[in-house]
Write a protein that holds these residues in place. Structure first.
Motif, PDB file in Angstrom:
ATOM      1  N   SER A   1       0.849  -1.374   0.107  1.00  8.23           N
ATOM      2  CA  SER A   1       0.030   0.040  -0.056  1.00  8.23           C
ATOM      3  C   SER A   1       0.718   1.249   0.100  1.00  8.23           C
ATOM      4  O   SER A   1       0.466   2.320  -0.361  1.00  8.23           O
ATOM      5  CB  SER A   1      -0.981   0.005   1.319  1.00  8.23           C
ATOM      6  OG  SER A   1      -0.269  -0.005   2.488  1.00  8.23           O
TER       7      SER A   1
ATOM      8  N   GLU B   1      -5.847  -4.398  -7.218  1.00  8.28           N
ATOM      9  CA  GLU B   1      -6.778  -3.658  -6.072  1.00  8.28           C
ATOM     10  C   GLU B   1      -5.997  -4.468  -4.736  1.00  8.28           C
ATOM     11  O   GLU B   1      -6.110  -3.649  -3.874  1.00  8.28           O
ATOM     12  CB  GLU B   1      -8.254  -4.181  -6.148  1.00  8.28           C
ATOM     13  CG  GLU B   1      -8.952  -3.587  -7.157  1.00  8.28           C
ATOM     14  CD  GLU B   1      -8.727  -1.681  -7.076  1.00  8.28           C
ATOM     15  OE1 GLU B   1      -9.031  -1.304  -5.816  1.00  8.28           O
ATOM     16  OE2 GLU B   1      -8.643  -1.171  -8.004  1.00  8.28           O
ATOM     17  N   GLN B   2      -5.887  -5.692  -4.800  1.00  5.81           N
ATOM     18  CA  GLN B   2      -4.836  -6.364  -3.668  1.00  5.81           C
ATOM     19  C   GLN B   2      -3.820  -5.405  -3.139  1.00  5.81           C
ATOM     20  O   GLN B   2      -3.458  -5.223  -2.051  1.00  5.81           O
ATOM     21  CB  GLN B   2      -4.760  -7.674  -3.659  1.00  5.81           C
ATOM     22  CG  GLN B   2      -6.112  -8.725  -3.752  1.00  5.81           C
ATOM     23  CD  GLN B   2      -5.530 -10.116  -3.764  1.00  5.81           C
ATOM     24  OE1 GLN B   2      -4.756 -10.695  -2.856  1.00  5.81           O
ATOM     25  NE2 GLN B   2      -5.902 -10.715  -4.807  1.00  5.81           N
TER      26      GLN B   2
ATOM     27  N   LYS C   1      -3.192  -2.371  -3.803  1.00 14.09           N
ATOM     28  CA  LYS C   1      -3.553  -0.942  -3.194  1.00 14.09           C
ATOM     29  C   LYS C   1      -4.105  -0.960  -1.936  1.00 14.09           C
ATOM     30  O   LYS C   1      -3.880  -0.240  -1.117  1.00 14.09           O
ATOM     31  CB  LYS C   1      -4.581  -0.527  -4.156  1.00 14.09           C
ATOM     32  CG  LYS C   1      -4.033   0.142  -5.634  1.00 14.09           C
ATOM     33  CD  LYS C   1      -5.048   0.613  -6.404  1.00 14.09           C
ATOM     34  CE  LYS C   1      -4.687   1.059  -7.885  1.00 14.09           C
ATOM     35  NZ  LYS C   1      -5.858   1.713  -8.695  1.00 14.09           N
ATOM     36  N   GLU C   2      -4.797  -2.061  -1.429  1.00 15.19           N
ATOM     37  CA  GLU C   2      -5.278  -2.512  -0.324  1.00 15.19           C
ATOM     38  C   GLU C   2      -3.901  -2.593   0.759  1.00 15.19           C
ATOM     39  O   GLU C   2      -4.055  -2.156   2.077  1.00 15.19           O
ATOM     40  CB  GLU C   2      -6.178  -3.729  -0.187  1.00 15.19           C
ATOM     41  CG  GLU C   2      -7.467  -3.321  -0.901  1.00 15.19           C
ATOM     42  CD  GLU C   2      -8.096  -4.776  -1.135  1.00 15.19           C
ATOM     43  OE1 GLU C   2      -7.895  -5.748  -0.557  1.00 15.19           O
ATOM     44  OE2 GLU C   2      -9.340  -4.690  -1.996  1.00 15.19           O
TER      45      GLU C   2
END
Length: 395
Positions: free
Chosen positions: A233, A336-337, A339-340
């Motif tokens: 992240s 997306e993972q 970014k999370e």
């Protein structure tokens, strides 16, 4: 133009750093050390904790001059610290952008000054501190580079109580610093003269002492004893549709795991890159659910690149400009993972839950690690084992 210094006692605190030179001697039973020898400042377990410390009464101090030889490729970190009055009056010498920086604190007053040549060029430099009236002067390679002081009408006693000294860390809360700094420093010190004291320094017990190599080059060195872990992240570039990780190497003299990544969605390790020891070659593996890919390349690769797109991971290795292996596998929602936030390690396989208690640690040097074209500073990791040298490799 110099600043007027607070008190002669604080001047003495800043510059009185001298123990007679000698070889590095550690008493394992008492954890005492003679600080005149060769010292690796990265030998510490905690981010802000010093590698070694000393406490002595002012009455035992006769010399107010300090000098030592210093070598690093690291642009930022703490060199040494001193304080008196139970930490109310303090001094820090550090590097920022490779340039020397001094910070002082006394009561409600704080001063910082920086200047001089960049020291993170991998060669030995002589640093010397001494008093000049109410001022403290820093010499670099026998040339005065910084001169700083403060003035107080009622400075108080200057020869009472104790001083405390520390190498590579702080003995006060880091929030007291006027300008925050990343304290980790991949650097070596030798031929140190720290006060005219015979008192040995205290050291923090270590899992494994990292030596100072006679010759070094830029890079990140993994000793085979640990890894570094980032949270992805921290590299969440919202406006981009892909993430690129590039690793450079100039030698096949390495073993173990170079990179691994953990998914909280599947609670498993989904990417690993390292050595196929049986066949002495580079392997890379992506394993997500029923989708898996294993590829192989030359162990003496010059670079490999992992590209994370919205729903896929692509990995390729190169010898010079020639692509020796390339593979792509669909991975649902992988960007997306990222970014999370997912654990991303260099130098070993992540352990259970993606923690740093891993395995298959790497031994060897990586010339450079880049994310989105920006070189990664291992000192910025969420976790870095002290056996990893962030900015230098032995030659």
């Amino acid at each position: 133009m110099g600043l007027t210094w607070v008190a002669l006692g604080m001047v003495q605190l800043v510059v009185m750093l001298c123990v007679s030179p000698g070889s590095l001697v550690v008493d394992a039973a008492t954890e005492k050390i003679d600080a005149g020898g060769l010292i690796n400042l990265s030998n510490r377990e905690q981010t802000w904790a010093p590698y070694m410390t000393l406490s002595a009464p002012f009455s035992e101090i006769e010399s107010i001059t300090s000098h030592f030889l210093f070598r690093t490729y690291d642009p930022e970190g703490l060199v040494f610290y001193g304080d008196s009055n139970d930490g109310k009056d303090w001094f820090v010498l550090s590097l920022r952008g490779g340039i020397p920086e001094m910070q002082f604190g006394k009561s409600t007053m704080m001063v910082t000054v920086s200047g001089g040549p960049k020291l993170n060029n991998g060669v030995w430099h002589k640093l010397e501190l001494y008093s000049e009236g109410e001022f403290v002067v820093l010499k670099v390679d026998n040339k005065p580079e910084l001169r700083v002081g403060m003035h107080q009408d009622n400075p108080g006693p200057s020869r009472e109580g104790f001083i405390r000294l520390a190498l590579g860390g702080l003995l006060i809360d880091q929030k007291k610093l006027l300008i925050p700094i990343n304290p980790l420093l991949d650097a070596c010190i030798r031929d140190g003269h720290w006060l005219s004291l015979s008192t040995p320094w205290d050291i923090t017990p270590k899992k494994k002492e990292m030596p100072c190599s006679p010759d070094i080059k830029p890079g990140s060195f993994f000793s085979g004893g640990g890894l570094v872990v980032f949270n992805t992240s921290a590299f969440a570039f919202d406006s981009l549709n892909e993430i690129n990780i590039t690793v450079l190497a100039s030698s096949d003299k390495w073993n173990g795991t170079i990179l691994s990544m953990w998914s909280y969605h599947t609670n498993s390790r989904i990417v690993s890159v390292g050595e196929d020891a049986e066949n002495e070659r580079l392997y890379f593996k992506v394993d997500v659910g029923d989708m898996a890919m294993t590829g192989y390349g030359d162990k003496d690769f010059k670079s490999f690149q992992m590209t994370i797109e919205k729903d896929s991971i692509t990995i390729e290795s190169r010898l010079q400009q020639h692509v020796t292996q390339r593979g792509r596998i669909p991975v649902n929602g992988i960007l997306e993972q990222w970014k999370e936030g997912m654990p991303l390690s260099f130098g070993g396989l992540l352990g259970k839950g993606g923690d740093h208690d891993g395995s298959a640690y790497m031994g060897g040097c990586l010339d450079g690690i880049f994310i989105q074209g920006q070189q990664l500073d291992l000192d910025q990791a969420v976790f870095k084992d002290p056996s990893v040298s962030s900015h230098s490799c032995p030659v």
